[in-house]
Design a protein around this motif. Structure first.
Motif, PDB file in Angstrom:
ATOM      1  N   THR A  65      31.286  39.522  39.561  1.00  0.00           N
ATOM      2  CA  THR A  65      32.502  40.163  40.045  1.00  0.00           C
ATOM      3  C   THR A  65      33.397  40.577  38.877  1.00  0.00           C
ATOM      4  O   THR A  65      33.259  40.085  37.759  1.00  0.00           O
ATOM      5  CB  THR A  65      33.272  39.216  40.970  1.00  0.00           C
ATOM      6  OG1 THR A  65      33.440  37.953  40.317  1.00  0.00           O
ATOM      7  CG2 THR A  65      32.526  39.002  42.274  1.00  0.00           C
ATOM      8  N   LEU A  68      39.294  40.879  39.057  1.00  0.00           N
ATOM      9  CA  LEU A  68      40.155  40.685  40.226  1.00  0.00           C
ATOM     10  C   LEU A  68      39.478  39.862  41.317  1.00  0.00           C
ATOM     11  O   LEU A  68      40.142  39.102  42.028  1.00  0.00           O
ATOM     12  CB  LEU A  68      40.569  42.046  40.801  1.00  0.00           C
ATOM     13  CG  LEU A  68      41.377  42.965  39.877  1.00  0.00           C
ATOM     14  CD1 LEU A  68      41.689  44.285  40.577  1.00  0.00           C
ATOM     15  CD2 LEU A  68      42.661  42.274  39.424  1.00  0.00           C
ATOM     16  N   GLY A  70      37.366  39.359  44.957  1.00  0.00           N
ATOM     17  CA  GLY A  70      37.628  39.886  46.292  1.00  0.00           C
ATOM     18  C   GLY A  70      36.355  40.357  46.956  1.00  0.00           C
ATOM     19  O   GLY A  70      35.250  39.944  46.586  1.00  0.00           O
ATOM     20  N   GLN A  71      36.498  41.215  47.946  1.00  0.00           N
ATOM     21  CA  GLN A  71      35.352  41.644  48.750  1.00  0.00           C
ATOM     22  C   GLN A  71      34.403  42.541  47.954  1.00  0.00           C
ATOM     23  O   GLN A  71      34.818  43.414  47.202  1.00  0.00           O
ATOM     24  CB  GLN A  71      35.826  42.390  49.993  1.00  0.00           C
ATOM     25  CG  GLN A  71      34.675  42.902  50.870  1.00  0.00           C
ATOM     26  CD  GLN A  71      35.149  43.434  52.196  1.00  0.00           C
ATOM     27  OE1 GLN A  71      35.843  42.741  52.937  1.00  0.00           O
ATOM     28  NE2 GLN A  71      34.793  44.666  52.516  1.00  0.00           N
ATOM     29  N   ASP A 158      29.364  47.901  45.738  1.00  0.00           N
ATOM     30  CA  ASP A 158      30.646  48.388  45.251  1.00  0.00           C
ATOM     31  C   ASP A 158      31.730  47.590  45.956  1.00  0.00           C
ATOM     32  O   ASP A 158      31.460  46.545  46.532  1.00  0.00           O
ATOM     33  CB  ASP A 158      30.797  49.901  45.486  1.00  0.00           C
ATOM     34  CG  ASP A 158      30.571  50.305  46.934  1.00  0.00           C
ATOM     35  OD1 ASP A 158      30.824  49.484  47.844  1.00  0.00           O
ATOM     36  OD2 ASP A 158      30.163  51.450  47.170  1.00  0.00           O
ATOM     37  N   GLY A 159      32.946  48.068  45.923  1.00  0.00           N
ATOM     38  CA  GLY A 159      34.036  47.373  46.596  1.00  0.00           C
ATOM     39  C   GLY A 159      35.035  46.786  45.623  1.00  0.00           C
ATOM     40  O   GLY A 159      34.800  46.749  44.403  1.00  0.00           O
ATOM     41  N   PRO A 160      36.169  46.324  46.129  1.00  0.00           N
ATOM     42  CA  PRO A 160      37.266  45.845  45.269  1.00  0.00           C
ATOM     43  C   PRO A 160      36.852  44.761  44.282  1.00  0.00           C
ATOM     44  O   PRO A 160      37.387  44.688  43.181  1.00  0.00           O
ATOM     45  CB  PRO A 160      38.297  45.320  46.279  1.00  0.00           C
ATOM     46  CG  PRO A 160      37.977  46.017  47.554  1.00  0.00           C
ATOM     47  CD  PRO A 160      36.505  46.242  47.568  1.00  0.00           C
ATOM     48  N   GLY A 161      35.926  43.898  44.669  1.00  0.00           N
ATOM     49  CA  GLY A 161      35.529  42.803  43.793  1.00  0.00           C
ATOM     50  C   GLY A 161      34.408  43.148  42.830  1.00  0.00           C
ATOM     51  O   GLY A 161      34.092  42.355  41.937  1.00  0.00           O
ATOM     52  N   ASP A 163      33.853  46.750  41.614  1.00  0.00           N
ATOM     53  CA  ASP A 163      34.098  47.954  40.816  1.00  0.00           C
ATOM     54  C   ASP A 163      34.591  47.593  39.413  1.00  0.00           C
ATOM     55  O   ASP A 163      35.510  46.788  39.250  1.00  0.00           O
ATOM     56  CB  ASP A 163      35.121  48.849  41.511  1.00  0.00           C
ATOM     57  CG  ASP A 163      34.594  49.409  42.828  1.00  0.00           C
ATOM     58  OD1 ASP A 163      33.356  49.461  42.982  1.00  0.00           O
ATOM     59  OD2 ASP A 163      35.415  49.788  43.685  1.00  0.00           O
ATOM     60  N   VAL A 167      39.011  49.370  36.840  1.00  0.00           N
ATOM     61  CA  VAL A 167      39.528  47.999  36.990  1.00  0.00           C
ATOM     62  C   VAL A 167      39.472  47.283  35.644  1.00  0.00           C
ATOM     63  O   VAL A 167      40.499  46.942  35.055  1.00  0.00           O
ATOM     64  CB  VAL A 167      38.730  47.212  38.056  1.00  0.00           C
ATOM     65  CG1 VAL A 167      39.260  45.782  38.166  1.00  0.00           C
ATOM     66  CG2 VAL A 167      38.816  47.913  39.413  1.00  0.00           C
TER      67      VAL A 167
END
Length: 327
Positions: A65, A68, A70-71, A158-161, A163, A167
């Motif tokens: 990850t 950050l 997350g998902q 992919d996704g917030p956690g 990418d 980031v």
């Protein structure tokens, strides 16, 4: 050896020859955010006890990850399992973490197995930042009630956690500057390499922060390696030209494009305009440029021009370019 045993031996040999490289946890293929991998579990070996029925023919993937967390969203597409009449062959996906990496007695299944025979997505919420996780993919015949199935597929996350670009890694903000000006590019991230393209107008390569002095608006792309993944981002440098000379005139008397009309030069009444032929001979020189250049009987050819603008701050750096006369 009986001839009847040959088909079985050939089948075993083919499966061993086609054994995937990532059928063991220690050899898990690295998933990089936004970069799909092609997989096929044909010939793989069972490594852990059954995670999703039937538990055999596993393929292993791993990802880390971002800072950050997350998902993370996992996308399984292009699923194609070997067909068996009357059976619904499917692909199963399990997401694990380990207390001790790849130690069979220390893994935790993060959520129930996801199973489907057509394209599907797996949402994995609440993952910790900068943490490694594993994904196990297996084929299953007839909803897992019989043997493992051989399946091809594409896998991507992919996704917030997950990418990285934007980031943990970025080429820096876009910049606007006047022609002749410079700006320092500022790529940031934990990368170990920095490869810029194009390198024209840059003070160097292999560093995250070269000085850029482009002669025209340019998109610079930087590529870096983070762990086993290659990521690319870009930054746009817009170059403002106070004048915008066209590159062609057609002095044929038709009233269209007969003279070299330089947009913006009227704002610089002391502008010095000089034009040279291919041999460096001066063919036109003017200060103020009140009467536009019309070719003056020169032959059709390409000429080189130099313009210096007189401003309150002094005389500008020369603006240069080419002008083609087409008769």
């Amino acid at each position: 050896m009986r001839l009847s045993s040959l088909p079985f031996l050939l089948l075993v040999c083919c499966r061993l020859c086609a054994q995937p490289l990532n059928d063991a946890c220690a050899d898990a293929a690295v998933l990089c955010a936004g970069q799909a991998l092609v997989g096929n579990n044909t010939g793989s070996a069972e490594v852990l006890p059954a995670i999703c029925p039937p538990g055999g023919d596993l393929l292993w993937y791993t990802f880390t990850t971002n800072s950050l967390g997350g998902q993370v969203d996992l996308h399984m597409t292009g699923i194609s399992c070997t067909g068996t009449p009357g059976m619904d062959n499917e692909l199963s996906v399990a997401v694990l973490n380990f207390v001790i990496p790849c130690n069979p007695g220390t893994y935790t299944l993060l959520q129930p197995c996801e199973v489907d025979s057509t394209d599907f997505d797996v949402q994995i919420p609440g993952l910790l930042p900068n943490t490694q996780y594993w994904i196990v993919v297996a084929g299953m015949q007839d909803n897992g009630s019989t043997l493992a199935a051989n399946c091809g597929f594409n896998i991507e996350l992919d996704g917030p956690g997950a990418d990285i670009v934007g980031v943990d890694f970025t080429a820096g903000p876009d910049v606007t500057l006047d022609l002749g000006g410079s700006t320092q590019l500022l790529a940031t991230g934990p990368g170990t390499t920095w490869d810029w393209s194009p390198i024209s107008g840059l003070s160097g390569n292999g560093i995250p922060d070269p000085i850029a002095t482009p002669n025209e608006s340019t998109t610079y792309t930087v590529t870096t390696q983070i762990d086993d993944c290659i990521y690319t981002d870009d930054v746009f440098i817009e170059v403002n030209r106070p004048i915008n000379p066209p590159n062609t005139i057609t002095p044929n008397g038709d009233g269209i494009n007969d003279t070299w009309e330089i947009f913006g030069i009227q704002d610089y009444p002391q502008a010095a305009v000089t034009i040279y032929d291919r041999w460096g001979q001066k063919v036109f020189s003017n200060v103020g440029y009140k009467v536009p250049f019309d070719g003056g009987g020169l032959p059709a050819a390409t000429y080189y021009w130099v313009i210096q603008l007189s401003q309150l701050e002094g005389v500008s750096e020369p603006y240069t370019g080419f002008l083609t006369i087409v008769n």
